[in-house]
Write a protein that holds these residues in place. Structure first.
Motif, PDB file in Angstrom:
ATOM      1  N   PHE A 231     -10.684  18.831  85.515  1.00 55.26           N
ATOM      2  CA  PHE A 231      -9.669  18.404  86.473  1.00 55.26           C
ATOM      3  C   PHE A 231      -8.477  17.894  85.684  1.00 55.26           C
ATOM      4  CE2 PHE A 231      -7.711  15.257  89.357  1.00 55.26           C
ATOM      5  CZ  PHE A 231      -7.366  16.137  90.378  1.00 55.26           C
ATOM      6  N   GLU A 232      -7.307  18.442  85.989  1.00 49.22           N
ATOM      7  CA  GLU A 232      -6.086  18.107  85.262  1.00 49.22           C
ATOM      8  C   GLU A 232      -5.007  17.655  86.238  1.00 49.22           C
ATOM      9  OE1 GLU A 232      -4.798  21.345  82.592  1.00 49.22           O
ATOM     10  OE2 GLU A 232      -6.665  22.353  83.156  1.00 49.22           O
ATOM     11  N   VAL A 233      -4.220  16.664  85.837  1.00 50.28           N
ATOM     12  CA  VAL A 233      -3.035  16.257  86.591  1.00 50.28           C
ATOM     13  C   VAL A 233      -1.874  16.190  85.603  1.00 50.28           C
ATOM     14  CG1 VAL A 233      -1.951  14.542  88.086  1.00 50.28           C
ATOM     15  CG2 VAL A 233      -4.438  14.899  88.206  1.00 50.28           C
ATOM     16  N   TRP A 234      -0.795  16.850  85.973  1.00 50.80           N
ATOM     17  CA  TRP A 234       0.393  16.948  85.127  1.00 50.80           C
ATOM     18  C   TRP A 234       1.604  16.434  85.885  1.00 50.80           C
ATOM     19  CZ3 TRP A 234      -0.051  18.668  80.172  1.00 50.80           C
ATOM     20  CH2 TRP A 234      -1.289  19.235  79.834  1.00 50.80           C
TER      21      TRP A 234
ATOM     22  N   LEU B  41      -1.221  13.571  82.816  1.00 50.92           N
ATOM     23  CA  LEU B  41      -1.601  12.296  83.407  1.00 50.92           C
ATOM     24  C   LEU B  41      -3.105  12.121  83.496  1.00 50.92           C
ATOM     25  CD1 LEU B  41       1.050  12.305  86.268  1.00 50.92           C
ATOM     26  CD2 LEU B  41       1.246  11.355  83.956  1.00 50.92           C
ATOM     27  N   GLN B  42      -3.822  13.234  83.598  1.00 51.62           N
ATOM     28  CA  GLN B  42      -5.286  13.167  83.652  1.00 51.62           C
ATOM     29  C   GLN B  42      -5.847  14.505  83.188  1.00 51.62           C
ATOM     30  OE1 GLN B  42      -6.839  12.081  87.487  1.00 51.62           O
ATOM     31  NE2 GLN B  42      -8.913  11.939  86.748  1.00 51.62           N
ATOM     32  N   TYR B  43      -6.915  14.440  82.405  1.00 54.23           N
ATOM     33  CA  TYR B  43      -7.604  15.648  81.934  1.00 54.23           C
ATOM     34  C   TYR B  43      -9.051  15.230  81.738  1.00 54.23           C
ATOM     35  CZ  TYR B  43      -8.159  20.114  79.494  1.00 54.23           C
ATOM     36  OH  TYR B  43      -8.532  21.383  79.137  1.00 54.23           O
ATOM     37  N   THR B  44      -9.885  15.516  82.715  1.00 61.74           N
ATOM     38  CA  THR B  44     -11.260  15.035  82.680  1.00 61.74           C
ATOM     39  C   THR B  44     -12.254  16.192  82.777  1.00 61.74           C
ATOM     40  OG1 THR B  44     -11.178  14.602  85.066  1.00 61.74           O
ATOM     41  CG2 THR B  44     -10.730  12.746  83.604  1.00 61.74           C
TER      42      THR B  44
ATOM     43  N   LYS C  69      -5.276  25.037  92.852  1.00 67.89           N
ATOM     44  CA  LYS C  69      -4.045  24.419  92.388  1.00 67.89           C
ATOM     45  C   LYS C  69      -3.689  23.422  93.473  1.00 67.89           C
ATOM     46  CE  LYS C  69      -0.503  27.013  91.369  1.00 67.89           C
ATOM     47  NZ  LYS C  69       0.461  28.086  91.048  1.00 67.89           N
ATOM     48  N   LEU C  70      -3.397  22.195  93.066  1.00 69.66           N
ATOM     49  CA  LEU C  70      -3.152  21.136  94.034  1.00 69.66           C
ATOM     50  C   LEU C  70      -1.855  20.409  93.709  1.00 69.66           C
ATOM     51  CD1 LEU C  70      -6.737  19.618  93.758  1.00 69.66           C
ATOM     52  CD2 LEU C  70      -5.919  21.065  95.611  1.00 69.66           C
ATOM     53  N   GLN C  71      -1.342  19.686  94.682  1.00 71.80           N
ATOM     54  CA  GLN C  71      -0.215  18.791  94.458  1.00 71.80           C
ATOM     55  C   GLN C  71      -0.752  17.375  94.600  1.00 71.80           C
ATOM     56  OE1 GLN C  71       3.095  19.284  97.081  1.00 71.80           O
ATOM     57  NE2 GLN C  71       4.247  17.632  96.132  1.00 71.80           N
ATOM     58  N   ALA C  72      -0.793  16.651  93.478  1.00 63.08           N
ATOM     59  CA  ALA C  72      -1.265  15.263  93.504  1.00 63.08           C
ATOM     60  C   ALA C  72      -0.197  14.402  94.164  1.00 63.08           C
ATOM     61  CB  ALA C  72      -1.555  14.775  92.088  1.00 63.08           C
ATOM     62  N   VAL C  73      -0.630  13.492  95.023  1.00 58.29           N
ATOM     63  CA  VAL C  73       0.314  12.615  95.713  1.00 58.29           C
ATOM     64  C   VAL C  73       0.122  11.148  95.354  1.00 58.29           C
ATOM     65  CG1 VAL C  73       0.737  14.198  97.624  1.00 58.29           C
ATOM     66  CG2 VAL C  73      -1.124  12.562  97.789  1.00 58.29           C
ATOM     67  N   GLY C  74      -0.941  10.813  94.620  1.00 58.86           N
ATOM     68  CA  GLY C  74      -1.152   9.445  94.201  1.00 58.86           C
ATOM     69  C   GLY C  74      -2.599   9.048  94.196  1.00 58.86           C
ATOM     70  N   GLY C  75      -2.860   7.799  93.874  1.00 60.40           N
ATOM     71  CA  GLY C  75      -4.212   7.268  93.832  1.00 60.40           C
ATOM     72  C   GLY C  75      -4.465   6.565  92.519  1.00 60.40           C
ATOM     73  N   LYS C  76      -5.639   6.004  92.390  1.00 63.19           N
ATOM     74  CA  LYS C  76      -5.995   5.271  91.168  1.00 63.19           C
ATOM     75  C   LYS C  76      -5.901   6.191  89.957  1.00 63.19           C
ATOM     76  CE  LYS C  76      -9.500   2.489  89.001  1.00 63.19           C
ATOM     77  NZ  LYS C  76     -10.770   1.809  89.121  1.00 63.19           N
ATOM     78  N   GLY C  77      -5.259   5.725  88.935  1.00 61.59           N
ATOM     79  CA  GLY C  77      -5.091   6.516  87.727  1.00 61.59           C
ATOM     80  C   GLY C  77      -3.823   7.344  87.713  1.00 61.59           C
ATOM     81  N   LEU C  78      -3.160   7.440  88.840  1.00 64.43           N
ATOM     82  CA  LEU C  78      -1.912   8.191  88.906  1.00 64.43           C
ATOM     83  C   LEU C  78      -0.777   7.240  89.228  1.00 64.43           C
ATOM     84  CD1 LEU C  78      -3.098  11.359  90.832  1.00 64.43           C
ATOM     85  CD2 LEU C  78      -2.858  11.041  88.392  1.00 64.43           C
TER      86      LEU C  78
END
Length: 99
Positions: free
Chosen positions: A53-56, A36-39, A90-99
């Motif tokens: 920073f990565e979001v999967w 979802l994100q790789y910056t 290691k994080l748990q993404a919960v939302g926000g712009k771009g997600l």
């Protein structure tokens, strides 16, 4: 969602080359729907540091990406350019712009 925040320290004189490889990795993630994100980020106060920073969709999706031929090739390119690495969190993404 699963997130990673990591720091790479480039070998002396190799920051630009490492940054290029990491940007290529980010571009290759455009083809991976579970990414979802790789910056890529730099910090002028740390001249050899490059942050990723990565979001999967999930931790499994991240692990699966490591088996892709493109990912393996980029890791091979990057390894000789890296003096150090640190998995900041290691994080748990919960939302926000771009997600």
């Amino acid at each position: 969602m699963f997130s990673l925040f990591g720091k790479f320290v480039a070998a002396e004189g190799k920051k630009e080359e490492l940054q290029s490889v990491l940007l290529n990795a980010a571009n290759s993630m455009q083809e991976v729907p579970t990414c979802l994100q790789y910056t890529i980020h730099i910090n002028e106060e740390e001249p050899l540091a490059i942050y990723v920073f990565e979001v999967w969709e999930s931790e499994v999706a991240h692990h699966d990406s490591l088996e892709l031929d493109a990912t393996k090739a980029l890791i091979q390119q990057a390894m000789p350019l890296i003096a150090g690495m640190d998995r900041i969190s290691k994080l748990q993404a919960v939302g926000g712009k771009g997600l």
